[in-house]
Design a protein around this motif. Structure first.
Motif, PDB file in Angstrom:
ATOM      1  N   THR A   4       0.828  -1.196   0.000  1.00 46.57           N
ATOM      2  CA  THR A   4       0.000   0.000   0.000  1.00 46.57           C
ATOM      3  C   THR A   4       0.866   1.252   0.000  1.00 46.57           C
ATOM      4  OG1 THR A   4      -1.695  -1.176   1.241  1.00 46.57           O
ATOM      5  CG2 THR A   4      -1.848   1.205   1.200  1.00 46.57           C
ATOM      6  N   THR A  43      -6.396   8.466   3.213  1.00 51.27           N
ATOM      7  CA  THR A  43      -6.770   7.090   2.867  1.00 51.27           C
ATOM      8  C   THR A  43      -5.813   6.088   3.501  1.00 51.27           C
ATOM      9  OG1 THR A  43      -7.703   7.854   0.782  1.00 51.27           O
ATOM     10  CG2 THR A  43      -7.167   5.503   0.949  1.00 51.27           C
ATOM     11  N   VAL A  47      -6.961   3.306   6.281  1.00 52.46           N
ATOM     12  CA  VAL A  47      -6.708   1.888   6.039  1.00 52.46           C
ATOM     13  C   VAL A  47      -5.846   1.309   7.151  1.00 52.46           C
ATOM     14  CG1 VAL A  47      -5.503   0.275   4.494  1.00 52.46           C
ATOM     15  CG2 VAL A  47      -7.058   1.986   3.566  1.00 52.46           C
ATOM     16  N   ARG A  51      -7.118  -1.706   9.562  1.00 52.72           N
ATOM     17  CA  ARG A  51      -6.355  -2.959   9.654  1.00 52.72           C
ATOM     18  C   ARG A  51      -5.884  -3.220  11.071  1.00 52.72           C
ATOM     19  NH1 ARG A  51      -3.482  -5.039   4.770  1.00 52.72           N
ATOM     20  NH2 ARG A  51      -1.990  -5.722   6.335  1.00 52.72           N
TER      21      ARG A  51
END
Length: 63
Positions: A4, A43, A47, A51
């Motif tokens: 990511t 973002t 995320v 997580r």
């Protein structure tokens, strides 16, 4: 998570236009670029938080 971060790094440097030969930069471009960069960092943050909360269910507060 590493994928990511690498994807976001590539996206950030892929979206920033090359202004090396530009005489002036439009304020609209500056605002849109800053907004896109802010949204990308937001973002990644969201995320990361999602997580982390899913991977550590034992650390949740029980009120």
């Amino acid at each position: 998570m590493q994928a990511t971060q690498l994807m976001m790094f590539g996206l950030v440097f892929g979206l920033i236009p090359n202004f090396a030969h530009a005489h002036s930069i439009s304020p609209t471009i500056i605002v849109l670029s800053a907004t896109l960069i802010f949204l990308m960092f937001l973002t990644v943050y969201v995320v990361y938080k999602i997580r982390r909360s899913l991977s550590n269910p034992s650390e949740k507060n029980t009120d």
